[in-house]
Motif scaffolding. Structure first.
Motif, PDB file in Angstrom:
ATOM      1  N   PHE A  54       2.155   2.319  -3.482  1.00 18.27           N
ATOM      2  CA  PHE A  54       1.172   3.056  -4.275  1.00 18.27           C
ATOM      3  C   PHE A  54       0.932   4.452  -3.690  1.00 18.27           C
ATOM      4  CE2 PHE A  54      -0.381  -1.396  -5.261  1.00 18.27           C
ATOM      5  CZ  PHE A  54       0.186  -1.408  -6.524  1.00 18.27           C
ATOM      6  N   LEU A  55       0.897   4.550  -2.356  1.00 20.79           N
ATOM      7  CA  LEU A  55       0.696   5.852  -1.726  1.00 20.79           C
ATOM      8  C   LEU A  55       1.860   6.789  -2.052  1.00 20.79           C
ATOM      9  CD1 LEU A  55      -1.320   7.261   0.296  1.00 20.79           C
ATOM     10  CD2 LEU A  55       0.389   6.766   2.056  1.00 20.79           C
ATOM     11  N   HIS A  71      -3.955   1.972  -4.848  1.00 17.97           N
ATOM     12  CA  HIS A  71      -3.875   1.985  -3.390  1.00 17.97           C
ATOM     13  C   HIS A  71      -5.213   1.583  -2.766  1.00 17.97           C
ATOM     14  CE1 HIS A  71      -4.110   4.033   0.589  1.00 17.97           C
ATOM     15  NE2 HIS A  71      -2.894   3.543   0.705  1.00 17.97           N
ATOM     16  N   THR A 123      -5.754  -1.563  -0.385  1.00 20.68           N
ATOM     17  CA  THR A 123      -6.322  -1.332   0.947  1.00 20.68           C
ATOM     18  C   THR A 123      -7.535  -2.205   1.191  1.00 20.68           C
ATOM     19  OG1 THR A 123      -5.529   0.954   0.931  1.00 20.68           O
ATOM     20  CG2 THR A 123      -7.292   0.413   2.487  1.00 20.68           C
ATOM     21  N   GLN A 137       2.703   2.690   5.861  1.00 27.44           N
ATOM     22  CA  GLN A 137       2.658   3.450   4.612  1.00 27.44           C
ATOM     23  C   GLN A 137       3.316   4.818   4.757  1.00 27.44           C
ATOM     24  OE1 GLN A 137      -1.398   3.202   2.612  1.00 27.44           O
ATOM     25  NE2 GLN A 137      -1.845   2.251   4.590  1.00 27.44           N
ATOM     26  N   MET A 153       0.839  -1.202   0.000  1.00 28.10           N
ATOM     27  CA  MET A 153       0.000   0.000   0.000  1.00 28.10           C
ATOM     28  C   MET A 153       0.869   1.246   0.000  1.00 28.10           C
ATOM     29  SD  MET A 153      -2.594  -1.533   2.875  1.00 28.10           S
ATOM     30  CE  MET A 153      -3.423  -0.001   3.276  1.00 28.10           C
TER      31      MET A 153
END
Length: 298
Positions: free
Chosen positions: A79-80, A165, A169, A185, A76
Motif C-alpha cells: 500500500f505504501l 496503509h 498498520t 516497507q 503495508m
C-alpha cells in the motif's frame, strides 16, 4: 518535573509542526525534481536512502521480526508503494496544491474503507465528512472540469492506498516492532521502484541542485526523521493536538505551492480546499475529543 513535562510536550509539538511543513513542502520539491529525473528513478533513490538510514537503527528488532511480521510489513509496503508511486506520477500532471489537498483525503477515506472492507463501525460524522470532502474535491478541480485522471485521479488513488496503509498498520503495529515494519516497507518500495525504473530504462544518476535537494529532504527529513518525530510526538503530545498538527500537511502543501510554484486557485477551488481541510480536521479530532478530552460533568 512539571516544567520538564511541558518542555517535552512543547518540543514534540514544535518538531511535529516542522515535519508537517516538510511533508507539505515535498509536493513542490518532488514536482520540480521529477521534471529533471524520471519519477521511478527518483523514488528508488529516495527510498533506498531512507532504508539505509533507518535499517541500522532498528537492526535488532528487524532481525527478531517473525515471519508473520514480515508478511504484515510486506502488505503495508504494497500500500505504501502504491501510494507514493501514484502520488509522484500524479504530480507530473497536477499542481502541488491540488496534490496536497487530494492526498489529505486519506484521513477521510480511512474510516470509509474500514467500514466497507473490514466491517468496522463508522460514525455519522465520518460519513458526513466523506460527503463534505467529496464536494470539496469537486470544487477544487473546477467543478470536475479540471479533473485529470493521469493527474488528480492518480493522486486520489494514492489517497486510497494511504488509507489502506493506515488500516493495515493499525492491525500490525500493536503486534510487531514499528521500526522493523518500517524498514520492510521502505525496502519493498525501493525494490519495486528500482525494478520499474530499470525495466523502463529510466535509471540515471541524479543531477542538479533541485534533484539532490529533493532527494535529501524526502529521504532524510520527510521519511527517516519524520517517522521518529511522529513516534516521539505521539508519546509526549496529547493525541488531539498531534492529530491537528498532522492534519495541517495539506495546508502547508497549498502554502508552498502558492509561494514556490505560483499556484493560483479560484475562489471555488479555495472553497473546495477549505471543505477538504474541514473534513480532515473533523475526522481527526472528533473521536479524540470524545475519548481523550471528555466534557466536565455538569
Amino acid at each position: 518535573m512539571r516544567v520538564a513535562s511541558i518542555s517535552r510536550t512543547g518540543f514534540a509539538e514544535l518538531a511535529l509542526v516542522g515535519i508537517a511543513a516538510v511533508w507539505g513542502l515535498t509536493f513542490t520539491m518532488v514536482q520540480d525534481a521529477i521534471a529533471l529525473l524520471p519519477a521511478m528513478a527518483f523514488l528508488a533513490y529516495r527510498f533506498a536512502a531512507a532504508t539505509a538510514i533507518v535499517a541500522p537503527l532498528v537492526r535488532r528488532p528487524l532481525a527478531a521480526l517473525p515471519p508473520a511480521g514480515w508478511r504484515a510489513g510486506l502488505l503495508m509496503g504494497v500500500f505504501l508503494t502504491g501510494g507514493y508511486v501514484c502520488q509522484t506520477l500524479g504530480l507530473e500532471r497536477t499542481s502541488p496544491s491540488d496534490a496536497g489537498f487530494i492526498t489529505g483525503l486519506f484521513v477521510v477515506l480511512t474510516p470509509v474503507l474500514g467500514a466497507l472492507f473490514l466491517r468496522e463501525r463508522i460514525s455519522v460524522a465520518a460519513w458526513a465528512a466523506a460527503l463534505v470532502s467529496a464536494l470539496g474535491l469537486y470544487l477544487l478541480t473546477g467543478s470536475g472540469a479540471h479533473f485529470h485522471l493521469r493527474g488528480d485521479g492518480l493522486v486520489f488513488l494514492a489517497a486510497v492506498c494511504f488509507a489502506a496503509h493506515i488500516l493495515a498498520t493499525s492491525r500490525a503495529a500493536s503486534r510487531f516492532d514499528v521500526g522493523a515494519l518500517l524498514v520492510v516497507q521502505l525496502g519493498l518500495t525501493t525494490l519495486v521502484c528500482l525494478v520499474a525504473a530499470l525495466a523502463a530504462g529510466d535509471i540515471e544518476a541524479p543531477h542538479g541542485a533541485k534533484v539532490w535537494s529533493a532527494l535529501i529532504v524526502t529521504a532524510v527529513f520527510a521519511s527517516a526523521l519524520g517517522f521518529f518525530v511522529q513516534t516521539y510526538a505521539q508519546q509526549h503530545a496529547p493525541p488531539a493536538r498531534t492529530a491537528l498538527i498532522l492534519a495541517s500537511e495539506p495546508a502547508f502543501a497549498g502554502l508552498f505551492g502558492w509561494l514556490l510554484s505560483h499556484d493560483h486557485l479560484s475562489a471555488l477551488a479555495w472553497l473546495g480546499a477549505a471543505l477538504i481541510m474541514a473534513a480532515i480536521v473533523a475526522v481527526e479530532l472528533l473521536p479524540r475529543w470524545q475519548t481523550t478530552e471528555p466534557l466536565p460533568e455538569q
